[in-house]
Scaffold this motif. Structure first.
Motif, PDB file in Angstrom:
ATOM      1  N   GLY A  19     -10.180  69.319  60.426  1.00 29.37           N
ATOM      2  CA  GLY A  19     -11.107  69.373  59.306  1.00 29.37           C
ATOM      3  C   GLY A  19     -12.311  68.475  59.395  1.00 29.37           C
ATOM      4  N   ARG A  20     -12.650  67.951  60.578  1.00 27.20           N
ATOM      5  CA  ARG A  20     -13.784  67.039  60.692  1.00 27.20           C
ATOM      6  C   ARG A  20     -15.111  67.688  60.282  1.00 27.20           C
ATOM      7  N   SER A  42     -15.220  70.370  58.128  1.00 29.97           N
ATOM      8  CA  SER A  42     -14.978  71.041  56.853  1.00 29.97           C
ATOM      9  C   SER A  42     -15.396  72.507  56.975  1.00 29.97           C
ATOM     10  N   THR A  43     -15.996  73.080  55.946  1.00 28.20           N
ATOM     11  CA  THR A  43     -16.348  74.505  55.950  1.00 28.20           C
ATOM     12  C   THR A  43     -17.365  74.802  57.053  1.00 28.20           C
ATOM     13  N   SER A  69     -14.284  83.638  58.537  1.00 34.01           N
ATOM     14  CA  SER A  69     -14.570  82.798  57.367  1.00 34.01           C
ATOM     15  C   SER A  69     -15.908  83.138  56.731  1.00 34.01           C
ATOM     16  N   GLY A 114     -20.868  72.380  60.328  1.00 40.87           N
ATOM     17  CA  GLY A 114     -20.041  72.550  59.146  1.00 40.87           C
ATOM     18  C   GLY A 114     -20.573  71.740  57.981  1.00 40.87           C
ATOM     19  N   GLU A 115     -19.933  71.856  56.853  1.00 42.53           N
ATOM     20  CA  GLU A 115     -20.363  71.157  55.644  1.00 42.53           C
ATOM     21  C   GLU A 115     -20.355  69.645  55.825  1.00 42.53           C
ATOM     22  N   HIS A 116     -19.374  69.143  56.588  1.00 42.68           N
ATOM     23  CA  HIS A 116     -19.203  67.694  56.712  1.00 42.68           C
ATOM     24  C   HIS A 116     -19.523  67.162  58.104  1.00 42.68           C
ATOM     25  N   ASP A 165     -21.272  62.928  61.755  1.00 44.90           N
ATOM     26  CA  ASP A 165     -20.386  62.810  60.602  1.00 44.90           C
ATOM     27  C   ASP A 165     -21.245  62.730  59.343  1.00 44.90           C
ATOM     28  N   THR A 193     -20.367  62.625  56.360  1.00 47.02           N
ATOM     29  CA  THR A 193     -19.791  61.847  55.261  1.00 47.02           C
ATOM     30  C   THR A 193     -20.248  60.393  55.303  1.00 47.02           C
TER      31      THR A 193
END
Length: 402
Positions: free
Chosen positions: A164-165, A167-168, A270, A295-297, A314, A316
């Motif tokens: 999940g690093r 995310s979406t 997806s 991805g999102e994150h 990253d 985040t």
């Protein structure tokens, strides 16, 4: 993240895995390196034995056997697949012979490793996957050779995505660029004839990046829109051997019947968007495979010309110090690397074939369906066919007016 080694006992006590290989050129040399080296690096449950190699030219295959360490050389693959001293048949031939050899080997009770793409058509690949599924009930296993999965950096990328690093997932973009056909006077080879290769840059390079996109994301492509192009439609035939008595007119040429370059877009299960480019006409690019996932994150980037590295962003982290960072994939707890050199001592292209041999040997010893299976190869074949069909339908396009 490390790959735990399985204790297989001494060299004498481990059961042999006797390999017969069909084909001995570029891929044959790479597979030979893998089988010859794997038992010297990894502690395996079975002992790979290079029993026999097969090719059409007796002198050439004998020289290949001597060079790469095969115990015997044959010129008839039918003999190889039925020999009692062969446990696994490794297929490194052009695509037009994959199905026939694989089906015969499975029928003869052998395990099979087949180079990508699995076949030249969906029909052939379907027959191979069905035969492999039947053979699995008898204890025989079949794997398709997508070797780039076995690069430690890409194996790490798959793990990071799975945990999940990113995310979406929103975007996947992949290019695979080479330049070995930029000279229009380069001679025709089997890779430029549809009846032998199935397709051009699409099957040769596209099969790899389709598999990587699906493997890294854990998703499948659900549809594609494509364009293909052939830049040079006629090429000179290769000159005959110097000892040949057959005359060879200098002006003699033959048609190129495959694509030189392919562009296509697609959508993953997806909903993420994906784009792909393959060509053998990218002047200056020798073997440039590049993949980026957004991805999102976060984002991940891999470049085959820097194959011991990943770039990771990253999202985040606070923007004040966020940015792409380089991950040097050489630590012992990175995939495969507990068996290799100290941190910072990078691996190369040939190591992907050593890791492929390692993983297949463990799967056979554990009676476990190897990854990627013939079913996975069939799924990639379906994408290749969809790209070709889309390119045919898109052959007429709407010009944009001034």
């Amino acid at each position: 993240m490390g790959q735990p080694q399985m204790s297989g006992g001494t060299e004498v006590s481990r059961p042999p895995l006797r390999i017969g290989m069909v084909g001995h050129a570029f891929m044959g040399a790479a597979h030979s390196q893998g089988w010859r080296t794997v038992g010297r690096v990894f502690d395996l449950p079975l002992r790979p034995v290079l029993a026999a190699v097969c090719g059409r030219d007796g002198a050439a295959v004998r020289a290949a056997a001597d060079r790469h360490g095969w115990a015997s050389a044959l010129t008839d693959w039918h003999e190889l697949v039925t020999r009692d001293d062969i446990d696994l048949v490794d297929i490194c031939t052009p695509g037009d012979s994959h199905a026939e050899i694989a089906l015969a080997a499975l029928a003869a009770g052998k395990h099979v490793l087949c180079e990508k793409p699995l076949a030249n058509t969906v029909e052939e690949a379907t027959a191979m996957a069905e035969a492999a599924e039947t053979a699995r009930t008898r204890g025989q296993l079949a794997m398709v050779g997508f070797n780039y999965r076995r690069l430690p950096a890409l194996a790490l990328a798959r793990h990071m995505i799975a945990e999940g690093r990113l995310s979406t997932l929103r975007h996947v973009r992949v290019t695979y660029l080479q330049d070995w056909l930029t000279d229009p006077k380069s001679p025709l080879t089997w890779r430029l004839r549809k009846e032998h290769a199935g397709s051009g840059s699409l099957g040769d390079l596209g099969a790899h990046i389709i598999d990587l996109a699906q493997h890294l994301t854990g998703e499948k492509l659900t549809g594609v829109s494509a364009l293909t192009e052939t830049f040079v439609h006629e090429r000179p035939l290769p000159a005959p051997p110097t000892n040949s008595l057959t005359p060879h007119p200098a002006a003699r040429t033959a048609a190129v019947t495959v694509d030189d370059a392919t562009l296509f877009t697609g959508r993953l299960t997806s909903g993420a968007l994906a784009s792909f480019e393959t060509t053998r006409y990218a002047t200056g690019r020798k073997n440039a495979l590049h993949i980026e996932l957004n991805g999102e994150h976060g984002s991940l980037v891999f470049d085959l010309e820097r194959l011991n590295e990943l770039s990771y962003y990253d999202a985040t982290e606070p923007a004040i110090h966020a940015g792409f960072r380089r991950i040097l994939v050489t630590e012992p707890d990175h995939p495969y690397l507990d068996a290799w050199w100290p941190p910072g001592h990078g691996l190369g292209y040939e190591h992907s074939f050593i890791h492929q041999a390692r993983d297949l040997t463990h799967a056979i010893a554990q009676h476990r369906t190897p990854d990627p299976s013939f079913a996975d190869g069939l799924q990639v074949q379906r994408v290749l066919a969809a790209v070709e069909e889309s390119a045919r339908k898109n052959s007429l396009y709407t010009p944009i007016a001034d």
